[in-house]
Design an enzyme around this catalytic site. Sequence first.
Site, PDB file in Angstrom:
ATOM      1  N   GLY A  14       0.779  -1.234   0.000  1.00  0.00           N
ATOM      2  CA  GLY A  14       0.000   0.000   0.000  1.00  0.00           C
ATOM      3  C   GLY A  14       0.809   1.283   0.000  1.00  0.00           C
ATOM      4  N   ARG A  94      -5.639  -8.539  -8.668  1.00  0.00           N
ATOM      5  CA  ARG A  94      -6.809  -9.380  -8.900  1.00  0.00           C
ATOM      6  C   ARG A  94      -7.462  -8.884 -10.190  1.00  0.00           C
ATOM      7  NH1 ARG A  94      -8.485 -13.912  -7.201  1.00  0.00           N
ATOM      8  NH2 ARG A  94     -10.697 -14.081  -7.573  1.00  0.00           N
ATOM      9  N   HIS A 112       0.809   1.036 -13.054  1.00  0.00           N
ATOM     10  CA  HIS A 112       1.555  -0.145 -13.484  1.00  0.00           C
ATOM     11  C   HIS A 112       3.041   0.212 -13.552  1.00  0.00           C
ATOM     12  CE1 HIS A 112       2.256  -3.986 -15.426  1.00  0.00           C
ATOM     13  NE2 HIS A 112       3.045  -3.341 -16.266  1.00  0.00           N
TER      14      HIS A 112
HETATM   15  C1  GAR Z   1       3.470  -1.048  -7.406  1.00  0.00           C
HETATM   16  O1  GAR Z   1       4.761  -1.048  -7.944  1.00  0.00           O
HETATM   17  C2  GAR Z   1       2.441  -1.070  -8.514  1.00  0.00           C
HETATM   18  O2  GAR Z   1       2.811  -0.319  -9.644  1.00  0.00           O
HETATM   19  C3  GAR Z   1       2.395  -2.537  -8.834  1.00  0.00           C
HETATM   20  O3  GAR Z   1       2.435  -3.180  -7.593  1.00  0.00           O
HETATM   21  C4  GAR Z   1       3.182  -2.375  -6.686  1.00  0.00           C
HETATM   22  C5  GAR Z   1       2.332  -2.161  -5.459  1.00  0.00           C
HETATM   23  O4  GAR Z   1       3.065  -1.533  -4.443  1.00  0.00           O
HETATM   24  N1  GAR Z   1       1.207  -2.869  -9.577  1.00  0.00           N
HETATM   25  C6  GAR Z   1       1.149  -3.806 -10.492  1.00  0.00           C
HETATM   26  O5  GAR Z   1       2.094  -4.504 -10.785  1.00  0.00           O
HETATM   27  C7  GAR Z   1      -0.210  -3.968 -11.142  1.00  0.00           C
HETATM   28  N2  GAR Z   1      -0.082  -4.635 -12.401  1.00  0.00           N
HETATM   29  P1  GAR Z   1       2.315  -0.778  -3.280  1.00  0.00           P
HETATM   30  O6  GAR Z   1       1.347  -1.788  -2.670  1.00  0.00           O
HETATM   31  O7  GAR Z   1       3.406  -0.416  -2.308  1.00  0.00           O
HETATM   32  O8  GAR Z   1       1.638   0.418  -3.871  1.00  0.00           O
END
Ligand code: GAR
Length: 212
Positions: A14, A94, A112
Amino acid sequence: MQKKRVAILISGRGSNMAALIEAAKDKDYPAEIALVVSNRTNAAGLEIAKANGIATAVVDHVPFGKDRHAFDRALQTEFDRHRIELVCLAGFMRLLTDSFVNAWHGRMINIHPSLLPAFKGLDTHTRALAAGAKIHGATVHFVAPEMDSGPIIAQAEVPVAADDTPAMLAARVLEAEHRLYPLALRLVAEGRVQLRDAEKSKTPGIEPGVTG
Ligand code: GAR
């Protein structure tokens, strides 16, 4: 100014959610974070949201099994309860059903960790290094039924260093994400970027509509 009521969907740490929460503390920010929803009971981000006095909900995907529609209906119930107007996916791992995505057309955005359309999917940093990319980064886009494919709202470029490991590159990109997401949500919440007739057009369905 009537602030837009935003729900953030998370699955874990998060940190992007936290960046949006911080940005929304500014009285001039056009969105308020009204709800954080996790599909995992133990997502660390839930504690950060609670510590900031934000309503949280867990919609655990496990009991729904393969019934993705029922899971999405449960999400919608939470959104209705909190009168949500915009949805931000922030590390939400998800897939959502096409009908749910279409119901939130132009009102749901995702971050992303790559410069889309390059490196859709998982392990983006490892793949960027393997491909020899010199520039990598992050993208915020409108969510479309096909994964990581919706019209792009904003991107942040990050240089790749010759001796980068995936973890080093991920950390640099994450810092950029934390700047990019609040900016992109601002553009959408202010109506300065809108999605119009995307299905009818092969070109990105963005009309900047910039007034300032
Ligand atoms: C982030 O790097 C986000 O861009 C990626 O997951 C991470 C979540 O980190 N999202 C994806 O890969 C979606 N395809 P966070 O929970 O610390 O924000």
